[in-house]
Scaffold this active site. Structure first.
Site, PDB file in Angstrom:
ATOM      1  N   GLU A 199      18.931-162.236  52.756  1.00  0.00           N
ATOM      2  CA  GLU A 199      18.978-161.877  51.336  1.00  0.00           C
ATOM      3  C   GLU A 199      18.344-160.497  51.193  1.00  0.00           C
ATOM      4  O   GLU A 199      17.321-160.221  51.819  1.00  0.00           O
ATOM      5  CB  GLU A 199      18.207-162.906  50.519  1.00  0.00           C
ATOM      6  N   GLU A 250      13.450-156.641  41.770  1.00  0.00           N
ATOM      7  CA  GLU A 250      13.042-157.759  40.929  1.00  0.00           C
ATOM      8  C   GLU A 250      11.865-157.285  40.073  1.00  0.00           C
ATOM      9  O   GLU A 250      10.985-156.583  40.560  1.00  0.00           O
ATOM     10  CB  GLU A 250      12.613-158.957  41.772  1.00  0.00           C
TER      11      GLU A 250
END
Length: 274
Positions: free
Chosen positions: A155, A160
């Site tokens: 990933e 974020e």
């Protein structure tokens, strides 16, 4: 300023770049030719969100799931908007608990099954909203499942943002980092200072031997491929698709304050180079 890349120009551009791979079994995948990373970047794919609806040849609304990140994902139009050439992804209070018992609803899109690439550079211009429990994210997952179930395919978290933080998190996850616990050999995550309420360009430059995370064109963190460790350290040798979503709540970001909703992420454009 935005511009729409016409079909004819797009075909000429990607043909001249010699980077577009279009196998019959996976026509959505763009593979970068060996050695291409040493040359100047060429635009191979872009989305400007100029249409007042989602281009379903490129994107799908993310459905709900059981993980923290997609627990509140919804296909409801109330979680999506378009304004002045921008896609708006929203986190909202659910006003119809009889129809859907979840307290919150969130909007997100992914290019799964429609666009994926292996190596190159991606840039996303966006403005983030802040609220207690807000968790906007831009990230990538493997398209073709080369190594098995998550997290073996890896990933890549381009960006974020949590709550009202003045930093973003940029991270890689894999079997090596999560299951084997190898988070410092090499370091798998970094942070960068950001004014989330302004427009910023979030991105990575992805090479066969490293992933360079960036903010507004500046390098912020590098995750390298290293030798002498478990092979699962580098699952990043396969095509990945893109996810952009306005998440809410979870064990990392904390509880949601419903009084601070709605919250939104405004996405101006997405560009991929190889």
């Amino acid at each position: 300023m935005k511009r729409i890349l016409g079909a004819g120009l797009f075909y000429i551009l990607i043909s001249a770049c010699s980077v577009h791979h279009n196998p019959k079994e996976n026509p959505q995948v763009y593979l970068q030719n060996p050695g291409r990373e040493t040359k100047k970047w060429k635009l191979v794919w872009e989305e400007n969100f100029n249409s007042p609806k989602l281009d379903t040849t490129k994107w799908t609304r993310i459905p709900a799931g059981g993980a923290d990140w997609n627990r509140h994902m919804s296909l409801d139009d109330a979680c999506f908007g378009w304004e002045k050439g921008e896609l708006i992804l929203k986190g909202i209070n659910n006003t119809d608990r009889k129809k859907d018992e979840r307290p919150f609803l969130t909007g997100g899109i992914w290019s799964k099954g429609k666009f994926a690439f292996q190596y190159g550079r991606i840039e996303i211009r966006a403005k983030l909203g802040s609220a207690q429990g807000a968790w906007p994210a831009m990230w990538m997952l493997a398209e073709l499942d080369k190594y098995g179930q998550y997290p073996r395919n890896g990933e890549i978290d381009i960006m974020e943002h949590l709550n009202f933080d003045d930093i973003i998190y940029q991270t890689t996850h894999s079997h090596y980092t999560l299951n084997l616990g190898q988070k410092d050999n090499p370091k798998h995550s970094g942070t960068a200072k950001v004014n989330a309420g302004s427009y910023n360009v979030y991105g990575i430059s992805w090479y066969p031997d490293r992933i360079v995370f960036q903010l507004n064109g500046e390098d912020t963190f590098t995750y390298p491929r290293i030798s002498g460790v478990d092979a699962s350290q580098w699952p990043y040798d396969q095509p990945f698709y893109l996810l952009i979503d306005q998440q809410l709540g979870g064990s990392w970001v904390g509880k949601v304050d419903p009084k601070q909703l709605p919250v939104e992420m405004r996405v101006d454009w997405v560009k991929v180079y190889q």
